[in-house]
Design a protein around this motif. Structure first.
Motif, mmCIF file in Angstrom:
data_model
loop_
_atom_site.group_PDB
_atom_site.id
_atom_site.type_symbol
_atom_site.label_atom_id
_atom_site.label_comp_id
_atom_site.label_asym_id
_atom_site.label_seq_id
_atom_site.Cartn_x
_atom_site.Cartn_y
_atom_site.Cartn_z
ATOM 1 N N PRO A 32 -4.844 13.868 -17.288
ATOM 2 C CA PRO A 32 -3.812 13.533 -18.288
ATOM 3 C C PRO A 32 -4.248 12.389 -19.210
ATOM 4 N N ASP A 33 -5.061 11.474 -18.701
ATOM 5 C CA ASP A 33 -5.542 10.371 -19.546
ATOM 6 C C ASP A 33 -7.013 10.562 -19.950
ATOM 7 N N PHE A 34 -7.422 11.817 -20.075
ATOM 8 C CA PHE A 34 -8.791 12.141 -20.517
ATOM 9 C C PHE A 34 -9.060 11.459 -21.865
ATOM 10 N N SER A 35 -10.221 10.818 -22.007
ATOM 11 C CA SER A 35 -10.420 10.037 -23.237
ATOM 12 C C SER A 35 -11.876 9.942 -23.712
ATOM 13 N N THR A 36 -12.753 10.806 -23.191
ATOM 14 C CA THR A 36 -14.164 10.730 -23.580
ATOM 15 C C THR A 36 -14.592 12.042 -24.244
ATOM 16 N N TYR A 37 -15.125 11.940 -25.439
ATOM 17 C CA TYR A 37 -15.530 13.143 -26.177
ATOM 18 C C TYR A 37 -16.967 13.034 -26.653
ATOM 19 N N VAL A 38 -17.631 14.178 -26.787
ATOM 20 C CA VAL A 38 -18.960 14.216 -27.404
ATOM 21 C C VAL A 38 -18.769 14.602 -28.871
ATOM 22 N N GLU A 39 -19.097 13.685 -29.735
ATOM 23 C CA GLU A 39 -18.867 13.880 -31.168
ATOM 24 C C GLU A 39 -20.202 13.985 -31.881
ATOM 25 N N MET A 40 -20.345 14.981 -32.752
ATOM 26 C CA MET A 40 -21.617 15.165 -33.448
ATOM 27 C C MET A 40 -21.411 15.052 -34.952
ATOM 28 N N GLN A 41 -22.420 14.453 -35.607
ATOM 29 C CA GLN A 41 -22.340 14.370 -37.064
ATOM 30 C C GLN A 41 -23.123 15.526 -37.666
ATOM 31 N N LYS A 42 -23.028 15.654 -38.963
ATOM 32 C CA LYS A 42 -23.838 16.574 -39.787
ATOM 33 C C LYS A 42 -23.833 18.050 -39.343
ATOM 34 N N VAL A 43 -24.580 18.391 -38.263
ATOM 35 C CA VAL A 43 -24.742 19.810 -37.891
ATOM 36 C C VAL A 43 -23.381 20.483 -37.701
ATOM 37 N N SER A 44 -22.417 19.698 -37.234
ATOM 38 C CA SER A 44 -21.105 20.267 -36.908
ATOM 39 C C SER A 44 -20.116 20.133 -38.063
ATOM 40 N N GLU A 45 -20.559 19.576 -39.188
ATOM 41 C CA GLU A 45 -19.575 19.243 -40.230
ATOM 42 C C GLU A 45 -19.350 20.339 -41.266
ATOM 43 N N GLY A 46 -20.409 21.132 -41.574
ATOM 44 C CA GLY A 46 -20.254 22.180 -42.586
ATOM 45 C C GLY A 46 -19.695 23.459 -41.978
ATOM 46 N N LEU A 47 -19.808 24.556 -42.714
ATOM 47 C CA LEU A 47 -19.434 25.905 -42.250
ATOM 48 C C LEU A 47 -18.099 25.888 -41.489
ATOM 49 N N CYS A 48 -18.104 26.296 -40.210
ATOM 50 C CA CYS A 48 -16.852 26.353 -39.439
ATOM 51 C C CYS A 48 -16.245 24.965 -39.237
ATOM 52 N N GLY A 49 -17.105 23.929 -39.242
ATOM 53 C CA GLY A 49 -16.616 22.566 -39.046
ATOM 54 C C GLY A 49 -15.689 22.088 -40.156
ATOM 55 N N LYS A 50 -15.830 22.694 -41.344
ATOM 56 C CA LYS A 50 -14.971 22.299 -42.467
ATOM 57 C C LYS A 50 -13.541 22.776 -42.244
ATOM 58 N N THR A 51 -13.425 24.040 -41.856
ATOM 59 C CA THR A 51 -12.095 24.630 -41.639
ATOM 60 C C THR A 51 -11.527 24.204 -40.288
ATOM 61 N N ARG A 52 -12.446 23.903 -39.329
ATOM 62 C CA ARG A 52 -12.017 23.581 -37.965
ATOM 63 C C ARG A 52 -12.599 22.206 -37.584
ATOM 64 N N PRO A 53 -12.029 21.131 -38.140
ATOM 65 C CA PRO A 53 -12.663 19.813 -38.053
ATOM 66 C C PRO A 53 -12.815 19.247 -36.624
ATOM 67 N N THR A 54 -12.005 19.694 -35.681
ATOM 68 C CA THR A 54 -12.150 19.152 -34.311
ATOM 69 C C THR A 54 -12.799 20.170 -33.362
ATOM 70 N N HIS A 55 -13.170 21.324 -33.905
ATOM 71 C CA HIS A 55 -13.655 22.414 -33.060
ATOM 72 C C HIS A 55 -14.922 22.035 -32.286
ATOM 73 N N PHE A 56 -15.938 21.549 -32.989
ATOM 74 C CA PHE A 56 -17.216 21.323 -32.307
ATOM 75 C C PHE A 56 -17.174 20.108 -31.382
ATOM 76 N N ARG A 57 -16.273 19.180 -31.651
ATOM 77 C CA ARG A 57 -16.059 18.083 -30.707
ATOM 78 C C ARG A 57 -15.562 18.658 -29.374
ATOM 79 N N GLY A 58 -14.667 19.634 -29.461
ATOM 80 C CA GLY A 58 -14.152 20.287 -28.251
ATOM 81 C C GLY A 58 -15.223 21.108 -27.560
ATOM 82 N N VAL A 59 -16.037 21.813 -28.358
ATOM 83 C CA VAL A 59 -17.109 22.649 -27.792
ATOM 84 C C VAL A 59 -18.143 21.761 -27.092
ATOM 85 N N CYS A 60 -18.612 20.726 -27.800
ATOM 86 C CA CYS A 60 -19.638 19.841 -27.207
ATOM 87 C C CYS A 60 -19.120 19.188 -25.930
#
Ligand code: AMP
Length: 281
Positions: A101-129
């Motif tokens: 319930p208090d989960f608070s650590t994420y893997v966040e990536m720059q650049k590679v995850s920002e274009g294409l699907c990352g534009k329409t789905r801005p938190t998607h690759f953070r969740g995937v990683c």
């Protein structure tokens, strides 16, 4: 074949295999398995002594207005497919097992995850990683298998593994299609009969773009315009993006050079579908 929803049970099983000196492959999925997933499992079975399939609809990779609640699920059919393919263990956790319930650590990536699907789905690759990183820590596989169907995801995972020094070999597997060309996807189940026909416009555009490039076309604008014009002939289709990028960095290209990814996301009605091709130029 075993199935468990518990992280500790996976760890115990994998430890036992390790004691026996066996290699372990991991195939991460969100379930509702089809021939595309099966091709990954088949490959994993040939290359590893033991194979774990994770079957988990990961809530944190869905945006607020996306299809988390309606995403198709059928664990009994998934069990049958995994068993037939020769997998050894399905990891099928509840969200509560993966996220405190208090989960608070994420893997966040720059650049590679920002274009294409990352534009329409801005938190998607953070969740995937984040989920893939957790699965890697839980299973500790030698190899992990991902489809080129999700080409940006594959590039993102490769980059995460390199950047964070994860000692896991990432194996990319080709896109599996229906007989008429449509890339297999769990989301195809959302399509009405009419939409299913309209969805063919994605693979048609992929094949058309690929053909133009095989014949020597290198100009991104020319290839992409031809593909977009083809998609726009379909009234039920609405383009999210059609882009040409470097297949590793996801940086946009004006001219095809090196390992080139031409990727698209297109709405058919309310269903967002993706497709792509990769070409070495
Ligand atoms: P998903 O369950 O959609 O998260 O997909 C799990 C894995 O299967 C991902 O690595 C996908 O790229 C892969 N995959 C899904 N559909 C296909 C397909 N049609 N061909 C090849 N791999 C696929």
């Amino acid at each position: 074949m075993e199935i468990t929803g518990l992280i500790n049970e996976v760890r115990e099983q994998v430890k036992e295999w390790r004691r026996q000196g066996l290699t372990v492959g991991l195939v991460p999925t969100m379930g509702y398995l089809h021939e595309g997933h099966k091709s990954l499992i088949d490959r994993a079975v040939t290359e590893n002594d033991k194979v774990v399939v994770s079957d988990f609809v990961n809530p944190i990779q869905f945006g607020a207005n996306e299809d988390l609640a309606t995403y198709p699920r059928d664990i009994e059919a998934d069990k049958r497919l995994c068993e037939q393919a020769g997998a050894d263990l399905i990891f099928h956790p509840e969200a509560e097992e993966m996220y405190a319930p208090d989960f608070s650590t994420y893997v966040e990536m720059q650049k590679v995850s920002e274009g294409l699907c990352g534009k329409t789905r801005p938190t998607h690759f953070r969740g995937v990683c984040t989920v893939v990183c957790k699965l890697f820590h839980i299973v500790m596989p030698d190899k992990a298998y991902f489809g080129q169907k999700d080409a940006q995801q594959l590039a993102v995972i490769r980059r995460m593994v390199r950047d964070l020094d994860m000692d896991i070999e990432i194996v990319g597997c080709p896109i599996i299609r229906e007989e008429d060309g449509l890339a297999k996807s769990s989301r195809n189940t959302y399509l009405s009969e009419e939409e299913r026909k309209a969805a063919l416009v994605l693979s048609k555009a992929v094949f058309h773009g690929e053909d133009r490039m095989k014949k020597g076309e290198r100009d991104a604008d020319t290839v992409l315009t031809a593909m977009k014009e083809l998609i726009e002939t379909e009234p039920l289709a609405k383009i999210d993006y059609v882009e040409m990028v470097n297949a590793d960095s996801m940086e946009p290209l004006a001219k095809a050079e090196g390992r080139v990814l031409v990727a698209m996301a297109v709405y058919i009605g309310t269903t967002r579908l993706i497709d792509n091709f990769i070409m070495e130029v």
